[in-house]
Write an enzyme that holds these catalytic residues in place. Structure first.
Site, PDB file in Angstrom:
ATOM      1  N   ASN A 593     -17.386   2.477  84.858  1.00 59.91           N
ATOM      2  CA  ASN A 593     -15.992   2.892  85.033  1.00 59.91           C
ATOM      3  C   ASN A 593     -15.869   3.997  86.066  1.00 59.91           C
ATOM      4  OD1 ASN A 593     -17.323   4.752  83.302  1.00 59.91           O
ATOM      5  ND2 ASN A 593     -15.329   5.569  82.714  1.00 59.91           N
ATOM      6  N   CYS A 595     -16.080   7.145  85.721  1.00 57.90           N
ATOM      7  CA  CYS A 595     -16.995   8.276  85.545  1.00 57.90           C
ATOM      8  C   CYS A 595     -18.382   7.852  85.086  1.00 57.90           C
ATOM      9  CB  CYS A 595     -16.393   9.276  84.557  1.00 57.90           C
ATOM     10  SG  CYS A 595     -14.756   9.861  85.044  1.00 57.90           S
ATOM     11  N   GLU A 597     -19.730   6.225  82.581  1.00 60.03           N
ATOM     12  CA  GLU A 597     -20.269   6.265  81.224  1.00 60.03           C
ATOM     13  C   GLU A 597     -19.957   5.009  80.416  1.00 60.03           C
ATOM     14  OE1 GLU A 597     -16.146   7.994  80.449  1.00 60.03           O
ATOM     15  OE2 GLU A 597     -17.552   7.683  82.087  1.00 60.03           O
TER      16      GLU A 597
END
Length: 977
Positions: A593, A595, A597
């Site tokens: 995604n 970021c 994670e």
């Protein structure tokens, strides 16, 4: 007027040493080594001569005259060092065999040294200060005299909103300041009040009175971190007045009054919010009297200034820019929104409220924004795969716009889109490749921000075998054709294990167009390797003509070089994400995604993955003895998993395929924040084996409780639809999936710890018997904003600096490490000189001689922690996590060799993803005057283009700039949390 903090109150030997005897004249003597110089203090004690105290005294003298900026400069540091040497040399010449001198003699030499150095203004001020201190001592010794009593302040009239002038209500002002300081150690309400009064004037407005109090308190934060709580409480006085007036409840209220008013304010707030069409009318059907009684007004005192200001600016509901939410009502609104479908929803709302308002756990930003509103878009992240046709491409971009509008962070898999030069059958032409479409996606993210509250945020992923990969690497460069650049969009490499093996073997790599080998996109592990070899054989036989061969190591170095130069693309690993995914039977993980994670399945046109995030505040679960409070953690995680599962059914979906996917798989992402704070509480240095073990045991506990909680929910609510065939259904937990990765990759290419301490056998049997409510349970997000709200270090990050200014959409906020300050205070080392030394050394204690070695180890900053410690701790966490973690890597003195080693290690240790690379830059922290509290944030300096990929390819040491990112001071990347 001179103050104690602005001048050298003490000089060498001013504090008494350890007493070993006393002369007949009353002078306390201490044992000293032969030849040592001793100092007689004014109270007649004798202590060893200490030139470090002369240094402190001189620095304070410069502070008093020139302010913090000058006193923290290299000129003053060097001059002070030289003057101390001269003064010490004088006494050593006089008494080569040791002897005793009086404190006044040392001060005389300080005056002379300043005069000889031409520092006449400092010397003059120092002389006047000594005279003033002598006068005060004489006054103090007179019987019945009290020195230093505050003058009474002349009366001031305040201008009200209707232009009437009324006398300043000093009694209320004292009450507000006193309440703000209640229970805070080392915080003085009189200091705030007296300094604030100096800035008031005839006709001052009520708002300006509050501003004067807030500004006064915030300037003291770098002297004592607890002033941040006092500042927040003072700010809250203004916020209370704004909300209470709007709701028609009262003109204003003190904190103690508000603690009584909260219960009656909640029903009025709910009614007003519904009238304004901001709140869901269903909230009015709760037992508002019971919920109002459950509000804990005293929890308002938990906020730091940054935390409260962030809530006010970006989270509280408002009408015509007037905020009418208050902190405890805000948390109750979120709790009500999350319990709206519960059978016993009043009880659940109180339970959820207590978890949020205590800061033990915090929901992600979209949940905080929208829970209980008419458009409850509560999910954090959306992952999509973009198909290889024009209709599908623009459909995906439309989906991006709709999801971004409601505060979703986006991850797009662009690998299926054919490369530059690929044949287009419909038009009998050739493709322009993926880059022009990425430019459109970039501009869409800029045009459609997140509900007007945050900038749109999207990350594009491309696999390393894609023929456009080299141009993809350069998307964030500041040079070249701007039509083929994406300056606002994040990018990430989706790297298969086979490429990493070729890097290790220094062999050749082949780039293809996905139009010629579309099945590579859906393959991973040994199946990918076999099919990739097949396509390479087609190249060798001439059956496949659109390709490019490149040395794998050269491409790897270019990847690292671009990452170093531009901060992108990030490096993420396809095979570890897929081979350890519990949902291998249901589809393929094609990207992460925004970021890095989240690792969920996506499929073009059918499967838009959704993740719902929240984070345990690990610092809140460390007991007084420094141990993890397992019982409290178990309770927190159980409630948190229920709250996250509720999000799936309550959520507003702007895209139908996202709703279908989320309901089918029900993924959640429980993470953590405050890891560094927890280490401080446990007395553990980040760069240590103990910290790695701590990361292991804490994540094991969270994982165990989260899986158990999801399994228990399956009994109550049913298994998720695609449970059968998952790794969960086979009794394969995240820890067990490491073996799958090892077998597919080859054991020689992975080294990951697999030890455990809890009853995982029992949990496996429980999961097989009961099932799971959620396909995925854990993911560690950056927590950039919610960590600000709760006042802890974000996510799993080491401390950035021990003293700096954080800048975000709410302004600039002095951040000082409270654990360091309190440890230094305990040892009598925290003073104005230490503050300026921290500024001079940019938040580092490593070069400050007065700081003991044990504290230097614990308070290493991010760039002083070797990256291997960050990677090793992340590897230990990763074994317990079914998704991934946002992992920033900090590298000081970065060069090609260091980057190469660090990222190879990340892959070798079994990490699924990495996030930002932060290379130590040629930057400086502007040294501020202490009194103003103005400490500028670290900012990049120099031309990014100077740091080239070619330099890294040659593994030459180069200077870097720090990529601006959410975890330091740029709010752009706060999209996940």
């Amino acid at each position: 007027m001179h103050t104690e903090t602005g001048h050298p109150q003490t000089v060498p030997g001013e504090k008494s040493g350890t007493s070993s005897g006393q002369t007949s004249g009353g002078t306390t003597l201490i044992a000293t080594a032969p030849g040592q110089i001793r100092v007689i203090k004014r109270n007649s004690t004798v202590v060893p001569y200490d030139d470090g105290k002369i240094s402190v005294a001189l620095t304070k003298a410069f502070l008093a005259v020139e302010g913090g900026t000058a006193a923290a400069s290299s000129r003053v540091h060097e001059l002070v060092d030289e003057l101390v040497k001269q003064i010490s040399a004088t006494f050593n010449r006089r008494m080569p065999s040791g002897g005793t001198i009086h404190i006044e003699e040392i001060q005389d030499q300080v005056e002379l040294a300043l005069m000889r150095a031409g520092e006449h203004k400092v010397a003059r001020d120092y002389v006047l200060y000594r005279e003033e201190r002598a006068r005060l001592r004489a006054e103090r010794d007179k019987p019945g005299q009290q020195v230093g009593q505050a003058d009474t302040h002349p009366s001031i009239r305040v201008k009200l909103s209707d232009n009437r002038l009324v006398p300043l209500d000093m009694e209320r002002l004292r009450t507000v300041v006193r309440e703000a300081c209640e229970g805070l150690k080392h915080v003085n309400s009189e200091t705030i009040l007296s300094e604030a009064l100096k800035n008031l004037y005839e006709g001052v407005s009520e708002n300006d009175i509050n501003t004067a109090l807030v500004i006064t308190a915030r300037t003291l934060v770098e002297q004592e971190p607890n002033y941040t709580y006092a500042t927040a409480s003072l700010l809250l006085d203004k916020l209370r007045a704004e909300a209470l007036r709007f709701l028609g409840i009262a003109e204003r209220a003190t904190q103690h009054e508000m603690e009584r008013l909260y219960s009656s304010t909640l029903p009025t707030y709910i009614q007003k919010g519904i009238e304004l069409e901001l709140l869901d009318p269903a909230l009015a059907t709760f037992d508002l009297e019971t919920l109002g009684q459950a509000l804990k007004g005293e929890r308002d005192h938990q906020f730091t200034y940054l935390g409260l200001q962030t809530l006010y600016d970006r989270y509280f509901l408002h009408s015509d820019d007037i905020r009418f939410e208050l902190p405890q009502i805000f948390f109750m609104r979120v709790a009500m929104g999350l319990s709206i479908h519960e059978e016993n929803r009043d009880e659940r709302a109180v339970e959820f409220y207590n978890l949020l308002s205590s800061f033990d756990y915090m929901s992600s930003t979209p949940t905080l924004f929208n829970a209980g509103t008419l458009r409850p878009q509560l999910s954090s992240c959306y992952l999509t795969t973009v198909p290889d046709d024009l209709h599908g491409i623009y459909g995906a971009i439309r989906d991006n716009a709709m999801l971004s509008k409601w505060a979703g962070g986006l991850g797009n898999d662009w690998t299926p889109v054919r490369s530059l030069g690929s044949y287009i059958k419909g038009t009998n032409g050739k493709s322009q490749g993926v880059v022009p479409f990425l430019k459109v996606a970039n501009d869409t993210a800029v045009a459609v921000n997140q509900g007007g509250k945050r900038k749109g945020a999207v990350c594009a992923y491309l696999e390393t075998w894609h023929l456009d990969i080299e141009e993809f690497l350069e998307l964030r460069k500041n040079t070249g054709d701007d039509r083929r650049r994406t300056h606002d969009m994040n990018t990430a490499n989706w790297v298969p294990d086979l490429f990493m093996k070729r890097v290790f073997e220094d062999s050749e790599w082949t780039l293809f167009s996905p139009a010629d080998c579309p099945d590579l996109h859906d393959l991973f592990g040994s199946a990918f390797e076999e099919r990739y070899a097949h396509y390479e054989n087609m190249v060798a036989t001439g059956a496949l003509t659109l390709y490019k061969k490149i040395r794998a190591l050269d491409l790897w170095r270019k990847m690292l070089g671009m990452l170093f130069e531009t901060g992108h693309p990030w490096i993420t690993f396809k095979d570890s994400c897929n081979l350890r995914s519990p949902q291998q039977h249901a589809g393929v993980v094609h990207s992460s995604n925004l970021c890095t994670e989240i690792t969920l399945n996506t499929k073009a046109g059918d499967e838009v993955a959704v993740c719902n995030l929240g984070s345990v505040n690990l610092a809140q679960h460390i007991a007084e003895n420094g141990e993890l409070d397992r019982a409290k953690l178990a309770s927190t995680v159980k409630i948190a998993v229920r709250m996250l599962d509720n999000v799936i059914d309550i959520n507003y979906y702007a895209v139908e395929s996202a709703r279908q996917s989320n309901v089918r798989h029900r993924p959640i992402g429980l993470g953590m924040m405050g890891f560094q704070d927890a280490l401080y509480k446990a007395g553990i240095a980040y760069a240590s084996d103990e910290a790695v073990a701590f990361a292991d045991c804490t994540m094991e506990a969270i994982s165990f409780e989260a899986i158990s909680a999801s399994s228990d929910l399956a009994v109550e609510r049913g298994k998720y639809q695609t449970y059968e065939g998952s790794l969960w259904s086979k009794g394969i937990l995240p820890l067990d999936s490491i073996q799958i990765l090892s077998e597919q990759r080859g054991s020689q290419f992975i080294e990951q710890d697999t030890r455990s301490t809890l009853d995982w056998h029992g949990l496996r049997e429980k999961v097989k018997a009961q099932g799971m409510r959620n396909s995925n349970v854990m993911a560690i997000a950056p927590t950039a904003t919610i960590a600000n709200i709760t006042g802890v270090s974000q996510s799993i990050e080491p401390t950035y600096q021990n003293l700096y200014v954080k800048s975000n959409l709410s302004g600039e906020f002095t951040v000082v490490n409270p654990y360091l300050v309190h440890d230094l205070k305990d040892r009598g080392l925290w003073d104005q000189v230490m503050v300026n030394d921290l500024k001079y050394y940019e938040g580092s204690v490593q070069k400050i001689d007065r700081v003991p070695d044990d504290l230097k180890a614990i308070y290493r900053t991010a760039f002083e922690v070797e990256p291997r410690w960050i990677v090793d701790a992340a590897s230990r966490r990763q074994k317990w996590i079914d998704q991934a973690q946002s992992l920033n890597l900090y590298i000081a003195g970065a060069d090609g060799k260091k980057l190469d080693l660090t990222y190879r290690m990340a892959w070798f240790r079994g990490l699924k993803t990495t996030y930002y690379l932060r290379a130590l830059a040629a930057t400086t922290t502007e040294k501020s005057t202490v009194n103003s509290g103005a400490l500028n944030a670290v900012s990049a300096s120099g031309d990014n283009a100077v740091v080239t990929a070619a330099a890294l390819a040659q593994q030459a040491p180069v200077a870097a700039t720090v990529p601006q990112a959410c975890s330091l001071d740029d709010p752009d990347c706060e999209a996940c949390q």
